[in-house]
Design a protein around this motif. Structure first.
Motif, PDB file in Angstrom:
ATOM      1  N   ILE A  35       9.067  61.915  27.178  1.00 24.10           N
ATOM      2  CA  ILE A  35       8.312  61.909  25.931  1.00 24.10           C
ATOM      3  C   ILE A  35       7.518  60.612  25.812  1.00 24.10           C
ATOM      4  O   ILE A  35       7.966  59.557  26.262  1.00 24.10           O
ATOM      5  N   THR A  36       6.326  60.706  25.265  1.00 27.11           N
ATOM      6  CA  THR A  36       5.304  59.656  25.102  1.00 27.11           C
ATOM      7  C   THR A  36       4.595  59.327  26.411  1.00 27.11           C
ATOM      8  O   THR A  36       3.651  58.552  26.419  1.00 27.11           O
ATOM      9  N   PHE A  64       2.824  67.402  29.845  1.00 27.23           N
ATOM     10  CA  PHE A  64       3.211  68.335  28.798  1.00 27.23           C
ATOM     11  C   PHE A  64       2.185  68.340  27.668  1.00 27.23           C
ATOM     12  O   PHE A  64       1.433  67.368  27.480  1.00 27.23           O
ATOM     13  N   ARG A  65       2.151  69.411  26.904  1.00 25.63           N
ATOM     14  CA  ARG A  65       1.292  69.501  25.724  1.00 25.63           C
ATOM     15  C   ARG A  65       1.503  68.276  24.818  1.00 25.63           C
ATOM     16  O   ARG A  65       2.616  67.759  24.682  1.00 25.63           O
ATOM     17  N   PHE A 108      13.120  62.532  28.905  1.00 29.41           N
ATOM     18  CA  PHE A 108      13.066  63.736  28.073  1.00 29.41           C
ATOM     19  C   PHE A 108      12.631  64.968  28.865  1.00 29.41           C
ATOM     20  O   PHE A 108      12.883  66.101  28.431  1.00 29.41           O
ATOM     21  N   GLY A 109      12.012  64.778  30.008  1.00 32.85           N
ATOM     22  CA  GLY A 109      11.680  65.916  30.860  1.00 32.85           C
ATOM     23  C   GLY A 109      12.911  66.677  31.307  1.00 32.85           C
ATOM     24  O   GLY A 109      12.833  67.872  31.639  1.00 32.85           O
ATOM     25  N   ALA A 110      14.059  66.006  31.296  1.00 34.19           N
ATOM     26  CA  ALA A 110      15.304  66.669  31.666  1.00 34.19           C
ATOM     27  C   ALA A 110      15.701  67.738  30.665  1.00 34.19           C
ATOM     28  O   ALA A 110      16.464  68.652  31.002  1.00 34.19           O
ATOM     29  N   LEU A 167       7.275  58.066  14.001  1.00 36.29           N
ATOM     30  CA  LEU A 167       6.613  57.385  15.113  1.00 36.29           C
ATOM     31  C   LEU A 167       7.624  56.884  16.140  1.00 36.29           C
ATOM     32  O   LEU A 167       8.570  56.179  15.799  1.00 36.29           O
ATOM     33  N   ILE A 168       7.403  57.257  17.392  1.00 37.02           N
ATOM     34  CA  ILE A 168       8.188  56.716  18.492  1.00 37.02           C
ATOM     35  C   ILE A 168       7.422  55.535  19.085  1.00 37.02           C
ATOM     36  O   ILE A 168       6.244  55.661  19.429  1.00 37.02           O
TER      37      ILE A 168
END
Length: 260
Positions: A35-36, A64-65, A108-110, A167-168
């Motif tokens: 993610i990010t 990813f989208r 996060f791809g996991a 927000l991350i």
């Protein structure tokens, strides 16, 4: 390397590239970023691709989208959507022929990788997880590590309630739908239920994602190897540590593909 355009089932366009050897590929690897991030994975995925291509294998990597140059906005990112993105990548790979297939997923791809395992059990030669998010609750909703506490503490949660976004790292706005999914999805359960040969590579100084959860997961199932990158933060924080993870991954993948 050539550009590839993938289209998810709901019409989202995904930016992707395919790395190919000179002749017919001996196998295929699909890479999933966190993610990010994006399909570069801060340069680690292209370097892994170079090793695999030199050995006669192909590698597909995509964003990813809501990430990189793919369609969609960060606030619309969901786990369900990322699973659709992975399906689009796998459909493209199938169109190239029946090649031995492995996944490499970082952070996060996991989540999309492990949640897809029930549908891929007989398809995968191997699965590699780098510092994987396996426990969504204790990474995001009830964070136990410094990165999670900084990004998902009380002030951030209040913003989610009021504005519908959070927000991350101060720059990547996720929405309520993803936040809701964190309480519903169980990637660790799917990993433990799977028999796909798996390699987990994790830094023992990770302040983002639990090293202990990943270590315990490797002990909790058969056909799972665990590699510690000593001293490494999340994502393997030096070039030397990145190279250690990349080389361990390439050696393991090539061995799995030769055996399949």
């Amino acid at each position: 390397m050539r550009q590839v355009e993938l289209v998810a089932e709901d019409g989202v366009l995904l930016d992707a590239v395919l790395h190919e050897p000179a002749g017919e590929p001996r196998g295929m690897v699909v890479a999933l970023h966190g993610i990010t991030g994006d399909m570069e994975a801060r340069g680690k995925f292209p370097r892994l691709a170079d090793i695999l291509v030199a050995a006669g294998y192909a590698m597909l990597r995509f964003s990813f989208r809501g990430h990189g140059r793919s369609g969609g906005m960060p606030a619309d990112v969901t786990i369900a959507g990322e699973i659709l993105d992975l399906r689009a990548a796998l459909a493209y790979v199938r169109s190239l022929g029946d090649l031995p297939l492995s996944l490499v997923a970082t952070s996060f791809g996991a989540v999309s990788a492990t949640l897809s395992l029930p549908d891929l059990e007989d398809r995968l030669a191997g699965l590699v997880l780098w510092c994987p998010v396996l426990d969504l609750r204790h990474t995001f909703l009830e964070p136990q590590l410094p990165w999670g506490r900084a990004n998902f503490g009380p002030q951030q949660r209040r913003r989610m309630l009021v504005d519908g976004t959070l927000l991350i790292d101060g720059r990547f706005a996720i929405g309520r739908a993803l936040w809701t999914e964190f309480a519903l999805r169980r990637p660790l359960d799917e990993l433990l239920s799977s028999s796909v040969p798996t390699l987990i590579v994790h830094g023992d100084q990770d302040s983002y994602v639990s090293y202990e959860v990943a270590r315990a997961a490797s002990r909790g199932r058969a056909a799972c190897e665990f590699r510690t990158v000593v001293g490494a933060e999340h994502g393997f924080d030096t070039r030397e540590r990145e190279d250690e993870a990349i080389l361990a991954t390439a050696d393991w993948l090539l061995g799995r593909h030769r055996a399949s």
